[in-house]
Design a protein around this motif. Structure first.
Motif, PDB file in Angstrom:
ATOM      1  N   ILE A   1      -0.607  -1.002  -4.575  1.00 57.17           N
ATOM      2  CA  ILE A   1      -1.771  -0.114  -4.523  1.00 57.17           C
ATOM      3  C   ILE A   1      -1.287   1.328  -4.448  1.00 57.17           C
ATOM      4  CG2 ILE A   1      -3.829   0.524  -3.210  1.00 57.17           C
ATOM      5  CD1 ILE A   1      -3.879  -2.379  -2.155  1.00 57.17           C
TER       6      ILE A   1
ATOM      7  N   VAL B   1     -10.184   0.890   2.999  1.00 50.66           N
ATOM      8  CA  VAL B   1      -9.117   0.105   2.392  1.00 50.66           C
ATOM      9  C   VAL B   1      -8.591  -0.932   3.380  1.00 50.66           C
ATOM     10  CG1 VAL B   1      -6.742   0.215   1.536  1.00 50.66           C
ATOM     11  CG2 VAL B   1      -8.433   1.841   0.706  1.00 50.66           C
TER      12      VAL B   1
ATOM     13  N   LEU C   1       0.856  -1.194   0.000  1.00 51.44           N
ATOM     14  CA  LEU C   1       0.000   0.000   0.000  1.00 51.44           C
ATOM     15  C   LEU C   1       0.887   1.237   0.000  1.00 51.44           C
ATOM     16  CD1 LEU C   1      -2.764   1.362   0.222  1.00 51.44           C
ATOM     17  CD2 LEU C   1      -2.635   1.057   2.710  1.00 51.44           C
TER      18      LEU C   1
ATOM     19  N   TRP D   1     -10.107  -4.708  -5.338  1.00 47.51           N
ATOM     20  CA  TRP D   1      -8.741  -5.062  -4.929  1.00 47.51           C
ATOM     21  C   TRP D   1      -8.767  -6.266  -3.989  1.00 47.51           C
ATOM     22  CZ3 TRP D   1      -7.230   0.631  -3.358  1.00 47.51           C
ATOM     23  CH2 TRP D   1      -7.238   1.425  -4.502  1.00 47.51           C
TER      24      TRP D   1
ATOM     25  N   HIS E   1     -12.201  -0.240  -4.369  1.00 46.99           N
ATOM     26  CA  HIS E   1     -11.539  -0.834  -3.202  1.00 46.99           C
ATOM     27  C   HIS E   1     -11.877  -2.311  -3.059  1.00 46.99           C
ATOM     28  CE1 HIS E   1     -11.196   3.322  -1.020  1.00 46.99           C
ATOM     29  NE2 HIS E   1     -10.252   3.159  -1.912  1.00 46.99           N
TER      30      HIS E   1
ATOM     31  N   HIS F   1      -2.229   4.803  -3.887  1.00 44.66           N
ATOM     32  CA  HIS F   1      -3.378   5.490  -3.305  1.00 44.66           C
ATOM     33  C   HIS F   1      -3.028   6.888  -2.810  1.00 44.66           C
ATOM     34  CE1 HIS F   1      -7.474   5.728  -2.110  1.00 44.66           C
ATOM     35  NE2 HIS F   1      -7.665   4.434  -1.952  1.00 44.66           N
TER      36      HIS F   1
ATOM     37  N   TRP G   1     -11.824   6.746   3.670  1.00 41.40           N
ATOM     38  CA  TRP G   1     -11.178   6.002   2.590  1.00 41.40           C
ATOM     39  C   TRP G   1     -10.136   5.053   3.181  1.00 41.40           C
ATOM     40  CZ3 TRP G   1      -9.505  10.309  -1.423  1.00 41.40           C
ATOM     41  CH2 TRP G   1     -10.636  11.042  -1.809  1.00 41.40           C
ATOM     42  N   SER G   2      -9.333   5.559   4.115  1.00 46.52           N
ATOM     43  CA  SER G   2      -8.294   4.749   4.741  1.00 46.52           C
ATOM     44  C   SER G   2      -8.895   3.559   5.480  1.00 46.52           C
ATOM     45  CB  SER G   2      -7.476   5.620   5.701  1.00 46.52           C
ATOM     46  OG  SER G   2      -6.459   4.880   6.328  1.00 46.52           O
TER      47      SER G   2
END
Length: 256
Positions: free
Chosen positions: A154, A167, A29, A142, A139, A156, A163-164
């Protein structure tokens, strides 16, 4: 709080021995501000890992990105400010005026908000409900790749806390072995790069997004295994720092 990256052996059978089934997929990530050089770094990292894999499909890495969400959107749903930046035809857009709710995303001025940099302009990217659903779908896709055993890089831009969190939940449910990379860049260089990105394609960015996203992207409690500085390290140096750390953590074999 997101979990730390972990080293995991292959699945263990009832007798305590490894079963021989593949280990969980790896998710690298990569998080950083707009214009920090994430995409250039991620492409180079994928190339280096592909070189190391030497055609072994079990060690191949696919690359996915936040920007993939834009590719799912009808161009009529682009915001006026973005299309104007590209020099496009505003008459084709669903939006009649900025921030009327019709565009899939907008850039909102947060110059009055608190932040380490301050100053103006400072812009935040805000998705409308359609855009936010698309991001959730990206998301989740993935997670499907990881569950199938595909290793991912990823790329990002974790601007918002939700969002965090989303994920991390996707990665947790997929059982991925997660390795986090922070991409840093000094603000003057961020803003210099941002000012040169109006290339007529998706790379165009409004002035102020880099400054505000640099305040936000690393503010959600992520614990990084490596930080790279794209204004002080070459792309090759950054890639090798990550490869070395992946080897250190047992996620890659110690080979060239």
């Amino acid at each position: 709080m997101p979990p730390q990256a972990r080293q995991e052996p292959g699945p263990i059978g009832p007798d305590g021995a490894e079963t021989g089934r593949p280990s969980p997929a790896i998710a690298i990530l990569v998080n950083g501000a707009s214009s920090s050089g994430k995409s250039t770094f991620c492409r180079a990292l994928q190339e280096r890992l592909t070189q190391r894999a030497d055609g072994n499909p079990a060690e191949a890495f696919a690359r996915v990105a936040f920007d993939d969400v834009v590719l799912l959107m009808a161009e009529r749903l682009y915001p006026i400010s973005f299309v104007k930046l590209k020099g496009g035809d505003l008459s084709r857009l669903a939006s009649r005026e900025p921030h009327d709710g019709r565009a899939a995303w907008e850039y909102v001025d947060e110059s009055e908000a608190e932040g380490q940099h301050g100053g103006s302009p400072r812009l935040r990217l805000v998705l409308n409900p359609h855009g936010r659903r698309l991001l959730s779908g990206v998301h989740r896709s993935w997670g499907a790749h990881l569950e199938l055993g595909t290793h991912l890089i990823i790329d990002h831009f974790l601007q918002d806390a939700d969002w965090s969190e989303e994920v991390w939940e996707v990665l947790r449910r997929a059982g991925a072995r997660v390795f986090c990379v922070a991409v840093d860049c000094a603000l003057p260089e961020l803003e210099r790069r941002e000012s040169t990105r109006g290339d007529g394609e998706l790379e165009g960015r409004p002035i102020g997004l880099a400054r505000r996203s640099d305040e936000l992207c690393h503010s959600h409690g992520l614990r990084y295994q490596v930080r790279v500085s794209t204004d002080r390290q070459s792309t090759a140096e950054s890639v090798e720092a990550v490869v070395t750390a992946l080897q250190r953590d047992g996620l890659l074999s110690r080979c060239t």
